[in-house]
Design a protein around this motif. Structure first.
Motif: not given
Length: 473
Positions: A30-33, A52-53, A315-318
């Motif tokens: 999952v993105s860390k932005v 992540e990319a 939670q990092r996002g939803m």
């Protein structure tokens, strides 16, 4: 002694439960932005997660049924040159998703029903109009192919994705960074929150602010706002002493909130997810390990705390599933997709019932996948409520529908035809089929040419290799 009357509500007992381990999606980076968007979007067919990319921005799109461990080489959607900040599925086509990026562009993608062999790198269309990063996306709830984007340039642009045109640009409404944008139920108004601590209601077609409230929450942290079904506003923010708050507002009287709930002290911005069918708002804080939910009613005290779903992991996002993607046979009234650091976990909200029959009171008719208006009709001033469908027999997503982009001739400036939309006559139907056949034939021809060019390139490289080998001998 006065007896305390218990409030009557079918949603007093809503229970949240995390899915079993084999129903989660594992091994997703999952993105860390650092950005306050949901990082996840879901519909009845697909789950999309910003990941992540290296060297640009990407997101992964998984069929809902593809649970378990995700192969590290699973194809991504890559095309942005900067991190992806927001993604949003089209409400009228389950195969179309838009992405917004740090690279100032918005891209619209067609996702196939089959699993692609390699990364999807070619968007259907790239929308360029912002001068700084684009961090907010929102499709119009009732008009076909109308997409809103908001950027770090403090500008809101409303696009016609079907033609690639800018329909409206609202560039002098916000003096600072826009934190959130939300349409009302028929898409006639917008609610926005901004770094200048002002909550605004905007009529986009008149390009004017119709109501505003400075400092709806006294704290310094970002605000969020969503419309309720009856046109009121729910806002989340912080008090002066950093307590998180939920407020209900009547736009006709913005002086005082209709109701105000204080919760806890935490830094996480509360993302509100509002379900118009049940009038329940779910609050998910980034970095929290809980989901709080409240029922909004027409009688005092208007905002009623229902319960809190708690888990161990933050939670990092939803992601929030539209109503038509829920399992009505299990009395499921909401489903969330919670992002962890390396996985995505479904969380199901149910109202326990003993009967196996369809529960009409839990599932009123809900917005379906058919748009009520065309983009030109909406722009000309028409409004329409969403086209509703019944969930009694369960919802089956339609087969793959292609998004066609027809770039207009900029010299052809005839005004869009106003008035009701004509239904297609029988004589016009063969033309549409012919158009589909021609499109397919053109696509096949283009692919053949591409394959031929690749084969010629391979032959040339093989010849060079043979020459090098002969030279070394």
């Amino acid at each position: 002694m006065s007896r305390r009357v218990v409030r009557q509500s079918k949603f007093r007992h809503v229970f949240g439960q995390a899915a079993k381990a084999d129903q989660a999606y594992e091994d997703i980076r999952v993105s860390k932005v650092t950005w306050d968007s949901a990082f996840c979007a879901v519909n009845p067919k697909f789950l999309a997660i910003i990941v992540e990319a290296g060297g640009g921005g990407a997101f992964i799109v998984l069929p809902l049924a593809k649970t378990g461990r995700v192969d590290k080489n699973y194809p991504l959607v890559t095309g942005h040159t900067g991190p992806v900040l927001d993604i949003d599925w089209c409400p009228h086509n389950d195969n179309v998703i838009a992405s917004a990026s740090d690279d100032t562009t918005v891209m619209v993608w067609q996702i196939p029903d089959y699993t692609p062999v390699r990364n999807i790198t070619e968007p259907v269309i790239t929308l360029e109009g912002h001068s700084k990063r684009v961090g907010i996306l929102s499709w119009h709830p009732t008009a076909r192919n109308v997409l809103l984007s908001a950027g770090g340039d403090n500008v809101i642009i409303i696009w016609n994705v079907g033609t690639g045109e800018v329909l409206l640009s609202l560039d002098d409404m916000h003096p600072d960074v826009i934190h959130s944008v939300c349409w009302n139920s028929n898409g006639s108004l917008l609610a926005t929150t901004c770094k200048d601590k002002t909550l605004r209601i905007i009529d986009p077609r008149k390009s004017q602010v119709v109501a505003e409230r400075a400092r709806p929450h006294e704290g310094a942290r970002p605000l969020r706002a969503v419309f309720t079904a009856d046109g009121k506003l729910l806002s989340t923010g912080f008090s002066r002493s950093s307590e998180r708050q939920l407020a209900l507002w009547d736009p006709n009287n913005f002086e005082e909130p209709v109701a105000l709930q204080e919760m806890d002290t935490s830094n996480g911005v509360l993302l509100p997810f509002y379900d118009a069918d049940s009038s329940i708002v779910y609050l998910c804080g980034k970095g929290d390990s809980s989901i709080r939910y409240f029922e909004i009613t027409e009688e005092p005290p208007f905002v009623h705390y229902l319960n809190t779903f708690s888990s161990k992991e933050p939670q990092r996002g939803m992601g929030f599933m539209p109503k038509r993607g829920l399992d009505v046979s299990k009395c499921e009234i909401a489903r969330f997709y919670k992002l962890h650091e390396r996985k995505c976990e479904p969380i199901v909200m149910t109202v326990p019932r003993k009967s196996d029959l369809f529960q009409d009171d839990l599932y009123p008719d809900t917005p379906g996948p058919e748009p009520a208006l065309e983009a030109d009709e909406w722009l000309s001033g028409q409004d329409a409520e969403p086209v509703l469908i019944s969930l009694k027999e369960g919802y089956v997503p339609p087969k793959h529908r292609e998004l066609r982009v027809t770039k207009r001739n900029v010299l052809d400036v005839r005004p869009p035809a106003a008035g009701p939309r004509r239904s297609q006559s029988a004589s016009e139907a063969p033309l549409s089929q012919q158009h589909t056949l021609e499109t397919l034939l053109e696509e096949i021809k283009a692919l053949r040419e591409r394959v031929q060019a690749q084969e010629e390139r391979i032959t040339a490289l093989e010849n060079m290799l043979c020459e090098l080998v002969d030279g070394t001998d």
